[in-house]
Enzyme design. Structure first.
Site, PDB file in Angstrom:
ATOM      1  N   LYS A  27      -7.240  -1.903  -8.952  1.00 17.82           N
ATOM      2  CA  LYS A  27      -5.644  -2.922  -8.711  1.00 17.82           C
ATOM      3  C   LYS A  27      -6.043  -2.385  -6.802  1.00 17.82           C
ATOM      4  O   LYS A  27      -5.587  -3.448  -6.248  1.00 17.82           O
ATOM      5  CB  LYS A  27      -4.757  -1.764  -8.912  1.00 17.82           C
ATOM      6  CG  LYS A  27      -3.270  -2.037  -7.836  1.00 17.82           C
ATOM      7  CD  LYS A  27      -2.289  -1.518  -8.172  1.00 17.82           C
ATOM      8  CE  LYS A  27      -2.447   0.196  -7.383  1.00 17.82           C
ATOM      9  NZ  LYS A  27      -1.376  -0.321  -6.000  1.00 17.82           N
ATOM     10  N   ASN A  28      -6.245  -1.503  -6.762  1.00 20.37           N
ATOM     11  CA  ASN A  28      -6.433  -1.376  -5.157  1.00 20.37           C
ATOM     12  C   ASN A  28      -7.515  -2.153  -4.367  1.00 20.37           C
ATOM     13  O   ASN A  28      -7.461  -1.369  -3.354  1.00 20.37           O
ATOM     14  CB  ASN A  28      -6.236   0.604  -4.601  1.00 20.37           C
ATOM     15  CG  ASN A  28      -4.648   1.072  -4.859  1.00 20.37           C
ATOM     16  OD1 ASN A  28      -3.963   0.265  -4.708  1.00 20.37           O
ATOM     17  ND2 ASN A  28      -4.192   1.818  -5.148  1.00 20.37           N
ATOM     18  N   ARG A 101       3.807  -2.488  -0.601  1.00 21.43           N
ATOM     19  CA  ARG A 101       2.894  -1.788   0.768  1.00 21.43           C
ATOM     20  C   ARG A 101       1.691  -2.452   1.562  1.00 21.43           C
ATOM     21  O   ARG A 101       1.309  -2.597   2.268  1.00 21.43           O
ATOM     22  CB  ARG A 101       2.655  -0.021   0.466  1.00 21.43           C
ATOM     23  CG  ARG A 101       1.675   0.248   1.363  1.00 21.43           C
ATOM     24  CD  ARG A 101       2.856   0.923   3.153  1.00 21.43           C
ATOM     25  NE  ARG A 101       1.354   1.851   3.524  1.00 21.43           N
ATOM     26  CZ  ARG A 101       1.933   1.705   5.093  1.00 21.43           C
ATOM     27  NH1 ARG A 101       3.122   1.899   5.293  1.00 21.43           N
ATOM     28  NH2 ARG A 101       0.550   2.575   6.210  1.00 21.43           N
ATOM     29  N   CYS A 125       6.530   1.391  -3.599  1.00 19.80           N
ATOM     30  CA  CYS A 125       6.101   2.918  -3.686  1.00 19.80           C
ATOM     31  C   CYS A 125       7.024   3.750  -2.427  1.00 19.80           C
ATOM     32  O   CYS A 125       6.554   3.935  -1.884  1.00 19.80           O
ATOM     33  CB  CYS A 125       5.955   3.958  -4.509  1.00 19.80           C
ATOM     34  SG  CYS A 125       4.894   2.954  -5.516  1.00 19.80           S
ATOM     35  N   ARG A 130       5.997   6.404   5.504  1.00 23.64           N
ATOM     36  CA  ARG A 130       4.561   4.896   5.410  1.00 23.64           C
ATOM     37  C   ARG A 130       4.733   4.185   6.289  1.00 23.64           C
ATOM     38  O   ARG A 130       4.924   3.158   6.580  1.00 23.64           O
ATOM     39  CB  ARG A 130       4.633   4.813   3.909  1.00 23.64           C
ATOM     40  CG  ARG A 130       4.125   5.282   2.899  1.00 23.64           C
ATOM     41  CD  ARG A 130       3.830   4.523   1.849  1.00 23.64           C
ATOM     42  NE  ARG A 130       2.184   4.103   0.839  1.00 23.64           N
ATOM     43  CZ  ARG A 130       2.111   3.455  -0.056  1.00 23.64           C
ATOM     44  NH1 ARG A 130       3.516   3.554  -0.700  1.00 23.64           N
ATOM     45  NH2 ARG A 130       1.063   3.180  -0.238  1.00 23.64           N
ATOM     46  N   ASP A 322      -2.883  10.057  -5.981  1.00 28.98           N
ATOM     47  CA  ASP A 322      -2.846   8.824  -6.851  1.00 28.98           C
ATOM     48  C   ASP A 322      -2.393  10.163  -8.271  1.00 28.98           C
ATOM     49  O   ASP A 322      -2.343   9.187  -9.743  1.00 28.98           O
ATOM     50  CB  ASP A 322      -3.217   8.012  -7.119  1.00 28.98           C
ATOM     51  CG  ASP A 322      -2.921   7.289  -5.938  1.00 28.98           C
ATOM     52  OD1 ASP A 322      -1.598   7.266  -5.342  1.00 28.98           O
ATOM     53  OD2 ASP A 322      -3.522   6.156  -6.069  1.00 28.98           O
ATOM     54  N   ILE A 344      -1.227  14.141   1.127  1.00 25.18           N
ATOM     55  CA  ILE A 344      -1.149  13.002   1.559  1.00 25.18           C
ATOM     56  C   ILE A 344      -0.039  12.734   1.829  1.00 25.18           C
ATOM     57  O   ILE A 344       0.149  11.737   3.140  1.00 25.18           O
ATOM     58  CB  ILE A 344      -1.641  12.108   1.044  1.00 25.18           C
ATOM     59  CG1 ILE A 344      -3.571  12.787   0.651  1.00 25.18           C
ATOM     60  CG2 ILE A 344      -2.208  10.625   1.401  1.00 25.18           C
ATOM     61  CD1 ILE A 344      -3.971  12.721   1.493  1.00 25.18           C
ATOM     62  N   ARG A 418       3.388  -2.100 -12.399  1.00 27.91           N
ATOM     63  CA  ARG A 418       2.491  -2.322 -10.606  1.00 27.91           C
ATOM     64  C   ARG A 418       1.054  -2.371 -10.821  1.00 27.91           C
ATOM     65  O   ARG A 418       0.392  -2.994  -9.658  1.00 27.91           O
ATOM     66  CB  ARG A 418       3.937  -1.978  -9.965  1.00 27.91           C
ATOM     67  CG  ARG A 418       5.103  -2.538  -9.348  1.00 27.91           C
ATOM     68  CD  ARG A 418       5.187  -2.233  -8.236  1.00 27.91           C
ATOM     69  NE  ARG A 418       4.763  -1.878  -7.145  1.00 27.91           N
ATOM     70  CZ  ARG A 418       4.576  -1.127  -6.435  1.00 27.91           C
ATOM     71  NH1 ARG A 418       5.335  -0.953  -6.158  1.00 27.91           N
ATOM     72  NH2 ARG A 418       4.069  -1.507  -5.537  1.00 27.91           N
TER      73      ARG A 418
HETATM   74  N1  EPU Z   1      -0.457   6.748   7.565  1.00 28.76           N
HETATM   75  C1  EPU Z   1       0.355   6.794   9.455  1.00 28.76           C
HETATM   76  N2  EPU Z   1       0.347   5.847  10.328  1.00 28.76           N
HETATM   77  C2  EPU Z   1      -0.081   4.575   9.392  1.00 28.76           C
HETATM   78  C3  EPU Z   1      -1.005   4.984   7.717  1.00 28.76           C
HETATM   79  C4  EPU Z   1      -1.001   5.539   7.307  1.00 28.76           C
HETATM   80  O1  EPU Z   1       1.414   7.873   9.261  1.00 28.76           O
HETATM   81  O2  EPU Z   1       0.036   3.698  10.662  1.00 28.76           O
HETATM   82  C5  EPU Z   1      -0.065   7.605   6.090  1.00 28.76           C
HETATM   83  C6  EPU Z   1       0.290   7.739   5.524  1.00 28.76           C
HETATM   84  O3  EPU Z   1       1.659   8.175   5.497  1.00 28.76           O
HETATM   85  C7  EPU Z   1       0.579   8.706   4.678  1.00 28.76           C
HETATM   86  C8  EPU Z   1      -1.403   8.923   5.336  1.00 28.76           C
HETATM   87  O4  EPU Z   1      -1.768   8.931   5.962  1.00 28.76           O
HETATM   88  O5  EPU Z   1       1.199   9.802   4.491  1.00 28.76           O
HETATM   89  C9  EPU Z   1      -2.218   7.913   3.749  1.00 28.76           C
HETATM   90  O6  EPU Z   1      -1.699   6.853   3.563  1.00 28.76           O
HETATM   91  P1  EPU Z   1      -3.443   5.239   3.768  1.00 28.76           P
HETATM   92  O7  EPU Z   1      -2.815   3.976   4.483  1.00 28.76           O
HETATM   93  O8  EPU Z   1      -3.884   6.168   3.107  1.00 28.76           O
HETATM   94  O9  EPU Z   1      -2.284   4.869   1.600  1.00 28.76           O
HETATM   95  P2  EPU Z   1      -2.090   3.374   2.268  1.00 28.76           P
HETATM   96  O10 EPU Z   1      -3.019   2.332   2.202  1.00 28.76           O
HETATM   97  O11 EPU Z   1      -0.887   2.807   2.052  1.00 28.76           O
HETATM   98  C10 EPU Z   1      -3.699   3.385  -0.373  1.00 28.76           C
HETATM   99  C11 EPU Z   1      -2.771   3.092  -1.717  1.00 28.76           C
HETATM  100  C12 EPU Z   1      -2.281   4.444  -2.429  1.00 28.76           C
HETATM  101  C13 EPU Z   1      -2.874   5.763  -2.573  1.00 28.76           C
HETATM  102  C14 EPU Z   1      -3.287   5.994  -1.091  1.00 28.76           C
HETATM  103  C15 EPU Z   1      -4.202   7.466  -0.937  1.00 28.76           C
HETATM  104  C16 EPU Z   1      -3.229   0.915  -2.206  1.00 28.76           C
HETATM  105  C17 EPU Z   1      -2.394  -0.470  -2.050  1.00 28.76           C
HETATM  106  N3  EPU Z   1      -2.899   1.785  -1.677  1.00 28.76           N
HETATM  107  O12 EPU Z   1      -2.360   3.619   0.134  1.00 28.76           O
HETATM  108  O13 EPU Z   1      -2.625   3.817  -3.654  1.00 28.76           O
HETATM  109  O14 EPU Z   1      -1.959   6.291  -2.696  1.00 28.76           O
HETATM  110  O15 EPU Z   1      -4.667   4.656  -0.418  1.00 28.76           O
HETATM  111  O16 EPU Z   1      -5.073   7.135  -1.081  1.00 28.76           O
HETATM  112  O17 EPU Z   1      -4.614   0.712  -1.781  1.00 28.76           O
HETATM  113  C18 EPU Z   1      -0.973   3.641  -5.882  1.00 28.76           C
HETATM  114  O18 EPU Z   1      -1.898   2.718  -6.247  1.00 28.76           O
HETATM  115  O19 EPU Z   1      -0.169   4.205  -6.775  1.00 28.76           O
HETATM  116  C19 EPU Z   1      -0.444   4.112  -5.095  1.00 28.76           C
HETATM  117  C20 EPU Z   1       0.431   4.624  -3.529  1.00 28.76           C
END
Ligand code: EPU
Length: 439
Positions: A27-28, A101, A125, A130, A322, A344, A418
């Site tokens: 998915k991701n 997101r 979620c 975030r 995750d 994280i 999802r």
């Molecule tokens: N963060 C910031 N500022 C930003 C972006 C991120 O502070 O501008 C922080 C976040 O708040 C978090 C950390 O950086 O504390 C890492 O977040 P990241 O950006 O890596 O997460 P994401 O890209 O929003 C993806 C996956 C998540 C998974 C995370 C970490 C997708 C669609 N989602 O999220 O997946 O938990 O990476 O591996 O790719 C899930 O599939 O259930 C899911 C939540």
């Protein structure tokens, strides 16, 4: 959909499930590959697309902007094609962006291709605040003017086209790395991204873009360099979605607690070593092949003979956040005490309420760390309802309900839908008794 629940018959710690699970495309990864299609001049074809609720949502978002997406071949190699030649509306649908997101990832390709985008603050979620500051900082360096009006960001490339920049991420962000990498593909000049996330999904999208003419170097390391190109054509190259490593890990943890024999097929074992190494250390016997992982004769070893271990979530290749909720569920069952540290997201332990309702012994050390006392005989004879909370916590609740004695109801299974395709069919085929009920 939003008010559906699962009714699950507990197995009372008997490890009786048997059979095999075929892993879906990640998915991701596919969400990002779908977003990347906006960069292309011609039609993009994707295979092994998991048709989960999040994927349906991003498809809808693109369609609202004018893209033509053909899903008629989903039954045949899980293929979809995306034609963005009539993409024109760069104001992303508010309700859809706020509910997912991953919608923020679309902003990179749209800005790169069309020079402007407006969107509402993304939701998804509930696992922490975030923020999107790292995206905003990166865009500013690439020449984007940003106006914030209420909850909407209006972004415009000052020269009509993004330009290359040097960007250091203060955190390793998966979405931020992917989005700015995609944005840089059509930018003028060179972009250097530093302290990048290294997840396999990032590598997979970068490799596809390179096969279509992009110039990305270093994906899968902490420094990614992108030389901007003027245009991108797929020329018929297909994006093959890599196997979902989180789905793989989720079923392995479920199998470790509930199955005698379970073969997880069409996965990439190299992507999930952070989990398999712990399960092996704990006493689970795994046969690991090139594209499968098999749990064998698992019921021979009593649950309370399995060893506990400590976990600290980490960016890839460390232990994935995750899989934190499924592994916490595992640790409630094995022998001894363990600690789990969530590095994280700052609010990803809410689901432990579910486990505690069923009799697990968990102590909150602080907002980031819990102490788990193992060997709990979970039971739901009191008929407690559980909440899915988020995609992965939802899966963890299924594991807990299966391990427990008695019948459990999990509410808000929309979250589970999802991220996990055909979950009921998969589990019932293994011998579980789970049904979907409408409230
Ligand atoms: N963060 C910031 N500022 C930003 C972006 C991120 O502070 O501008 C922080 C976040 O708040 C978090 C950390 O950086 O504390 C890492 O977040 P990241 O950006 O890596 O997460 P994401 O890209 O929003 C993806 C996956 C998540 C998974 C995370 C970490 C997708 C669609 N989602 O999220 O997946 O938990 O990476 O591996 O790719 C899930 O599939 O259930 C899911 C939540």
């Amino acid at each position: 959909m939003k008010n559906e629940s699962f009714k699950i018959q507990g197995l009372d710690r008997k490890r009786v499930l048997n059979g095999s699970i075929t892993i879906s495309g990640a998915k991701n990864a596919v969400l990002k590959a779908i977003a990347a299609s906006v960069l292309f001049d011609d039609t993009v074809t994707l295979s092994d697309v998991p048709y989960t609720e999040d994927v349906k949502k991003i498809i809808k978002l693109l369609e609202e902007s004018g893209s033509k997406i053909d899903i008629s071949k989903l039954n045949d190699g899980k293929i979809i094609t995306i034609d963005n030649s009539s993409f024109k509306n760069t104001n992303l649908n508010k309700e859809l962006t706020q509910s997912m997101r991953a919608s923020v990832v679309l902003t990179g390709p749209i800005l790169a291709k069309h020079g402007k985008v407006s969107f509402s603050v993304p939701g998804g979620c509930v696992i922490g605040s975030r923020p999107i500051d790292l995206f905003i900082n990166g865009y500013k360096k690439m020449g984007v003017e940003i106006v914030e009006q209420d909850d909407t960001y209006i972004m415009t490339a000052k020269d009509g086209r993004l330009h290359g920049a040097e960007i250091f991420f203060n955190f390793q962000t998966v979405g931020g790395t992917e989005t700015l990498m995609m944005a840089a593909v059509l930018a003028k000049g060179k972009t250097i991204l530093k302290n990048c996330a290294m997840e396999p999904e990032i590598v997979s999208v970068a490799e596809y873009l390179n096969s279509c003419g992009a110039k990305i170097n270093g994906a899968g390391t902490t420094t990614i360099t992108i030389e901007g190109v003027d245009k991108l054509n797929s020329n018929g190259n297909i994006y093959n979605t890599l196997p979902d490593r989180i789905e793989t890990g989720s079923y392995l943890i479920l199998g470790a607690l509930c199955a005698d024999n379970l073969r997880v097929e069409k996965c990439n074992p190299q992507h999930i070593e952070s989990l398999t190494s712990l399960l092996i250390e704990s006493g689970i016997k795994l046969d690991i092949g090139k594209d499968y992982i098999e749990i064998k004769n698992n019921s021979i070893t009593d649950l309370n003979k399995l060893k506990s271990f400590n976990v600290r979530t980490h960016e890839y290749p460390g232990f994935p956040t995750d899989l934190q909720s499924p592994i916490v569920t595992y640790l409630t069952q094995v022998n001894g005490e363990s600690t789990v540290f969530e590095s994280i997201f700052e609010d990803r332990f809410r689901f432990t309420q579910n486990l505690i309702k069923l009799g697990a012994k968990i102590t909150n050390m602080n907002s980031r760390e819990i102490l788990i006392h193992g060997n709990s005989h979970l039971n739901n004879m009191g008929g407690e309802n559980l909440d899915a909370f988020d995609i992965r916590a939802g899966f963890a609740s299924i594991i807990a309900s299966l391990v427990a004695k008695g019948e459990s109801i999990i509410n808000n299974v929309y979250y589970i839908d999802r991220g996990y395709e055909n979950i009921l069919e998969n589990l019932n085929r293994l011998g579980a008794k789970i049904e979907r009920i409408k409230n």
